[in-house]
Design an enzyme around this catalytic site. Sequence first.
Site, PDB file in Angstrom:
ATOM      1  N   LYS A 153      35.104  52.957  43.837  1.00 46.64           N
ATOM      2  CA  LYS A 153      34.561  53.548  42.608  1.00 46.64           C
ATOM      3  C   LYS A 153      35.395  53.185  41.392  1.00 46.64           C
ATOM      4  O   LYS A 153      34.942  53.343  40.263  1.00 46.64           O
ATOM      5  CB  LYS A 153      34.463  55.073  42.755  1.00 46.64           C
ATOM      6  CG  LYS A 153      35.764  55.780  43.076  1.00 46.64           C
ATOM      7  CD  LYS A 153      35.488  57.240  43.386  1.00 46.64           C
ATOM      8  CE  LYS A 153      36.737  57.978  43.839  1.00 46.64           C
ATOM      9  NZ  LYS A 153      36.460  59.366  44.233  1.00 46.64           N
ATOM     10  N   ARG A 154      36.597  52.680  41.609  1.00 49.70           N
ATOM     11  CA  ARG A 154      37.421  52.231  40.475  1.00 49.70           C
ATOM     12  C   ARG A 154      37.072  50.802  40.061  1.00 49.70           C
ATOM     13  O   ARG A 154      37.324  50.410  38.929  1.00 49.70           O
ATOM     14  CB  ARG A 154      38.903  52.299  40.842  1.00 49.70           C
ATOM     15  CG  ARG A 154      39.444  53.711  40.998  1.00 49.70           C
ATOM     16  CD  ARG A 154      40.930  53.685  41.263  1.00 49.70           C
ATOM     17  NE  ARG A 154      41.246  53.037  42.518  1.00 49.70           N
ATOM     18  CZ  ARG A 154      41.254  53.659  43.703  1.00 49.70           C
ATOM     19  NH1 ARG A 154      40.927  54.939  43.774  1.00 49.70           N
ATOM     20  NH2 ARG A 154      41.551  53.013  44.801  1.00 49.70           N
TER      21      ARG A 154
END
Length: 444
Positions: A208-209
């Site tokens: 998700k980063r």
Amino acid sequence: MFARRHGGTFILRIEDTDEERNREEWVAGICEAMAWLGLDPDEGPYFQSERSDRHREAARLLFEAGYLYACECTRDVIEERTRSNATPGYDGFCRERALSPGPGRALRFKVPKDGETVVEDLIRGEVSFPHRAIEDFVVVKSSGTPLFVLANVVDDLDMGITHVIRGEDLLPSTPKAILIWQALGGGGLPAFAHLPMLVNEKGKKLSKRRDPVAVESYRDQGYLPDAMRNYLALLGWSPPGGTEIMPVEEMVESFDLGAVNHSPAFFDVVKLTHVNGEYIRAMELDSFVEACRPWLDQGPWQPECFDELVFRRLAPLAQERMSVLADVVALVDFAFMDEPCWDPASWAKAIGRDGQARSILCAAAKAYESCRWLAADIKEATLAVAEEAGRKLAKAQAPIRVALTGRTVGLPLFESLEVLGRQRALLRLNRAIERIDSGWAPGD
């Protein structure tokens, strides 16, 4: 799909025992995304943090039965003490010290020194974990907070979970869960199925980063929930017969965990977009118009300039050319604005660098004054303009399209002209000619 296929109960449990990784807005995001996808649970959401007393009671019973022991070693102390060890990890320093539980002391599970734990995985088959490779793992932190491996087992027992279906990254924790399950006298184990990890185009696990993984972001771009759900089901699994685009009800009927591939699954946004486009083109016109409304309501035109009847005339043309619902604005904005939304690159390519652009626009304006205002007749008039200029029709269309819509790419030109109307079309052609004469370019 598995729960629906076998008439089971689909339970949503929010595993929020880790306070540092738990936020209210993240929980809301999970629930909203699942609701948008149509993945409605039969029970829940249950919040694991609300059952912490039950988890602590299980830890107490395990400690009294000799399966757990107290450990006062901090992470720094363990790392310092085991730095020279060939095998990293906890070295069992407190295993035989008979410490009592208390503040600052974690509770560790006493892993058997010999033997192995075998995970019977519905996707991967038998996976063996030698006990010598499993350290005495923490089940209750020194703060007194039970960890998820204990909480999950207790909740699975209490909720009568029969099948644990989760990501491959949790497979290493499964032998620990089995050891706890057996220590609690849980009886027959649930079935385990560890799904393939999702990877990006570089073969790296989705993060998700680093990667666009939020379901809400796809919703906001105009992906349809049915298309998104269909595509997600294909990650690691293929329906029998090779047909990939189908209603979820049909996928449920043929879904088999044993047919899931254990290799990593590539989350291909290009393929997702293709699937979404197929779903858009299959929509009934009324449903398509309604689905586009949130984007139309935010269009660059003045609200009073939007005409529902005009849009419905353009909608079938747009529907055939859209991949996501957000595409609709750029395809139809020319019909609802006094001036086109100019694309500088399109103007430069089709008009600014085309020495014949002015003469083509002049000839088109003259031809459009008298031809019948129907797409087929407009096409014939434009074809005559192209022949007079010594160009193929597609080449002659470019400056006309940019003068009318502001872009080189869009809906079919002649149908767009018919909807735009003769007077507005002539006005835009003449304005474009004036701009050429003045040396104007978008952005001036």
